[in-house]
Design a protein around this motif. Sequence first.
Motif, PDB file in Angstrom:
ATOM      1  N   ASP A   1       0.198 -52.106 -72.374  1.00  0.00           N
ATOM      2  CA  ASP A   1      -0.623 -51.414 -73.060  1.00  0.00           C
ATOM      3  C   ASP A   1      -1.624 -52.106 -73.905  1.00  0.00           C
ATOM      4  O   ASP A   1      -2.541 -51.333 -74.214  1.00  0.00           O
ATOM      5  CB  ASP A   1       0.458 -50.713 -74.334  1.00  0.00           C
ATOM      6  N   ILE A   2      -1.675 -53.389 -73.674  1.00  0.00           N
ATOM      7  CA  ILE A   2      -2.739 -54.184 -74.449  1.00  0.00           C
ATOM      8  C   ILE A   2      -3.627 -54.680 -73.522  1.00  0.00           C
ATOM      9  O   ILE A   2      -4.779 -54.771 -73.865  1.00  0.00           O
ATOM     10  CB  ILE A   2      -1.900 -55.512 -75.448  1.00  0.00           C
ATOM     11  N   ALA A   3      -3.318 -54.922 -72.231  1.00  0.00           N
ATOM     12  CA  ALA A   3      -4.203 -55.556 -71.275  1.00  0.00           C
ATOM     13  C   ALA A   3      -5.072 -54.349 -70.875  1.00  0.00           C
ATOM     14  O   ALA A   3      -4.689 -53.087 -70.998  1.00  0.00           O
ATOM     15  CB  ALA A   3      -3.286 -56.229 -70.039  1.00  0.00           C
ATOM     16  N   SER A   4      -5.865 -54.645 -69.870  1.00  0.00           N
ATOM     17  CA  SER A   4      -6.784 -53.777 -69.249  1.00  0.00           C
ATOM     18  C   SER A   4      -7.151 -54.307 -67.636  1.00  0.00           C
ATOM     19  O   SER A   4      -6.906 -55.314 -67.301  1.00  0.00           O
ATOM     20  CB  SER A   4      -7.791 -53.382 -69.941  1.00  0.00           C
ATOM     21  N   HIS A   5      -7.880 -53.486 -67.170  1.00  0.00           N
ATOM     22  CA  HIS A   5      -8.300 -54.000 -65.748  1.00  0.00           C
ATOM     23  C   HIS A   5      -9.221 -55.006 -65.874  1.00  0.00           C
ATOM     24  O   HIS A   5      -9.393 -56.088 -65.088  1.00  0.00           O
ATOM     25  CB  HIS A   5      -9.023 -52.686 -64.984  1.00  0.00           C
TER      26      HIS A   5
ATOM     27  N   ALA B   1       2.733 -51.509 -90.797  1.00  0.00           N
ATOM     28  CA  ALA B   1       2.808 -50.940 -89.254  1.00  0.00           C
ATOM     29  C   ALA B   1       1.654 -51.372 -88.595  1.00  0.00           C
ATOM     30  O   ALA B   1       0.322 -51.193 -89.179  1.00  0.00           O
ATOM     31  CB  ALA B   1       2.939 -49.560 -89.663  1.00  0.00           C
ATOM     32  N   ALA B   2       1.846 -51.804 -87.374  1.00  0.00           N
ATOM     33  CA  ALA B   2       0.620 -52.235 -86.353  1.00  0.00           C
ATOM     34  C   ALA B   2       0.128 -50.704 -85.845  1.00  0.00           C
ATOM     35  O   ALA B   2       0.835 -49.784 -85.546  1.00  0.00           O
ATOM     36  CB  ALA B   2       1.119 -53.103 -85.492  1.00  0.00           C
ATOM     37  N   ARG B   3      -0.957 -50.691 -85.567  1.00  0.00           N
ATOM     38  CA  ARG B   3      -1.675 -49.656 -84.889  1.00  0.00           C
ATOM     39  C   ARG B   3      -2.634 -50.213 -83.601  1.00  0.00           C
ATOM     40  O   ARG B   3      -3.419 -51.123 -83.939  1.00  0.00           O
ATOM     41  CB  ARG B   3      -2.584 -48.827 -85.725  1.00  0.00           C
ATOM     42  N   TYR B   4      -2.159 -49.738 -82.489  1.00  0.00           N
ATOM     43  CA  TYR B   4      -2.953 -50.358 -81.356  1.00  0.00           C
ATOM     44  C   TYR B   4      -2.916 -49.037 -80.233  1.00  0.00           C
ATOM     45  O   TYR B   4      -2.618 -47.978 -80.369  1.00  0.00           O
ATOM     46  CB  TYR B   4      -2.173 -51.469 -80.516  1.00  0.00           C
ATOM     47  N   ARG B   5      -4.248 -49.244 -79.575  1.00  0.00           N
ATOM     48  CA  ARG B   5      -4.481 -48.222 -78.505  1.00  0.00           C
ATOM     49  C   ARG B   5      -3.999 -48.544 -77.133  1.00  0.00           C
ATOM     50  O   ARG B   5      -4.479 -49.530 -76.524  1.00  0.00           O
ATOM     51  CB  ARG B   5      -6.128 -48.069 -78.669  1.00  0.00           C
ATOM     52  N   PRO B   6      -2.857 -48.070 -76.734  1.00  0.00           N
ATOM     53  CA  PRO B   6      -2.413 -48.365 -75.529  1.00  0.00           C
ATOM     54  C   PRO B   6      -3.408 -47.973 -74.321  1.00  0.00           C
ATOM     55  O   PRO B   6      -4.073 -46.806 -74.313  1.00  0.00           O
ATOM     56  CB  PRO B   6      -1.197 -47.610 -75.176  1.00  0.00           C
ATOM     57  N   TYR B   7      -3.553 -48.962 -73.225  1.00  0.00           N
ATOM     58  CA  TYR B   7      -4.369 -48.864 -71.982  1.00  0.00           C
ATOM     59  C   TYR B   7      -3.876 -47.569 -71.078  1.00  0.00           C
ATOM     60  O   TYR B   7      -2.523 -47.830 -70.853  1.00  0.00           O
ATOM     61  CB  TYR B   7      -4.831 -50.063 -71.856  1.00  0.00           C
TER      62      TYR B   7
ATOM     63  N   ARG C   1      -8.485 -45.890 -66.676  1.00  0.00           N
ATOM     64  CA  ARG C   1      -8.991 -46.856 -67.132  1.00  0.00           C
ATOM     65  C   ARG C   1      -9.697 -46.952 -68.427  1.00  0.00           C
ATOM     66  O   ARG C   1     -11.000 -47.380 -68.411  1.00  0.00           O
ATOM     67  CB  ARG C   1     -10.240 -47.067 -65.976  1.00  0.00           C
ATOM     68  N   ARG C   2      -8.984 -46.744 -69.422  1.00  0.00           N
ATOM     69  CA  ARG C   2      -9.373 -46.622 -70.714  1.00  0.00           C
ATOM     70  C   ARG C   2      -8.546 -46.574 -71.823  1.00  0.00           C
ATOM     71  O   ARG C   2      -7.148 -46.328 -71.570  1.00  0.00           O
ATOM     72  CB  ARG C   2     -10.404 -45.294 -71.107  1.00  0.00           C
ATOM     73  N   PHE C   3      -8.629 -46.930 -72.925  1.00  0.00           N
ATOM     74  CA  PHE C   3      -7.793 -47.073 -74.006  1.00  0.00           C
ATOM     75  C   PHE C   3      -7.534 -45.770 -74.672  1.00  0.00           C
ATOM     76  O   PHE C   3      -8.600 -44.955 -74.779  1.00  0.00           O
ATOM     77  CB  PHE C   3      -8.285 -48.071 -75.226  1.00  0.00           C
ATOM     78  N   GLY C   4      -6.358 -45.161 -74.857  1.00  0.00           N
ATOM     79  CA  GLY C   4      -6.019 -44.001 -75.473  1.00  0.00           C
ATOM     80  C   GLY C   4      -5.821 -44.023 -76.990  1.00  0.00           C
ATOM     81  O   GLY C   4      -6.303 -44.899 -77.647  1.00  0.00           O
ATOM     82  N   PRO C   5      -5.468 -43.024 -77.479  1.00  0.00           N
ATOM     83  CA  PRO C   5      -5.242 -42.860 -78.995  1.00  0.00           C
ATOM     84  C   PRO C   5      -4.619 -43.748 -79.645  1.00  0.00           C
ATOM     85  O   PRO C   5      -3.378 -44.369 -78.778  1.00  0.00           O
ATOM     86  CB  PRO C   5      -4.681 -41.228 -79.159  1.00  0.00           C
TER      87      PRO C   5
END
Length: 217
Positions: A63-67, A90-96, A101-105
């Motif tokens: 979820d952190i990595a990408s193409h 709390a951490a907030r990240y945008r899963p890929y 091929r894009r980061f989500g909410p």
Amino acid sequence: MSALPHRRGPAIHDLASRILRLPPSCGPVRLIGVDGHAGSGKSTFAGRLARALGGAPVLRLDDIASHEELFDWTGRLLEQVIGPLGRGEAARYRPYDWRARRFGPPRELPPAPVVLVEGVGAGRRALRPHLALLLWMDLPREQAWERGRTRDGEEQREFWEGWVRAERRRFAGDPSRPYADLLVRQCREGYEVLQGPKGAAETGRSFTEGDGPSSVW
């Protein structure tokens, strides 16, 4: 490969008990890394360990990595996840999304007593200071990669070719296994947990815990 039986063996319960006795390593959180080659069974094992821990959150590094950044995601992880957890927030990240091929909410990750970080590179140099324990799925890389290719099918053949090259470079320059506290091996009836290279070097002894009928306790 067929799935393992849906039981959580003694080795996982014993490991969960050991984890809960560890001191926090990232603010109030015991951060546990589950590393290994692609296809080695990290996701399945992390899911079962999370259940043995009473539903511990699992951060999947996919979820952190990408193409574009198969392994160059350290800064994003430190900023979006490690920093907030270290402050007890709390951490907030945008899963890929690997298909779009894009980061989500944004997704929230609470500062739970135990958080599992699962994925290739979970034991990298920049993350090890924040880990309470590093587990390595101990399956040879060629065997793990073949399992992964079989799992993902022919349509992912080109992606796997690029991934293997990138993973070789990553572990050549920043290996995880030599720093693993424990090695996890899949058995016919579950898992066995063995002293890792780091733990053996520190204690000068070894141990084995397992689920199978021939395990040594």
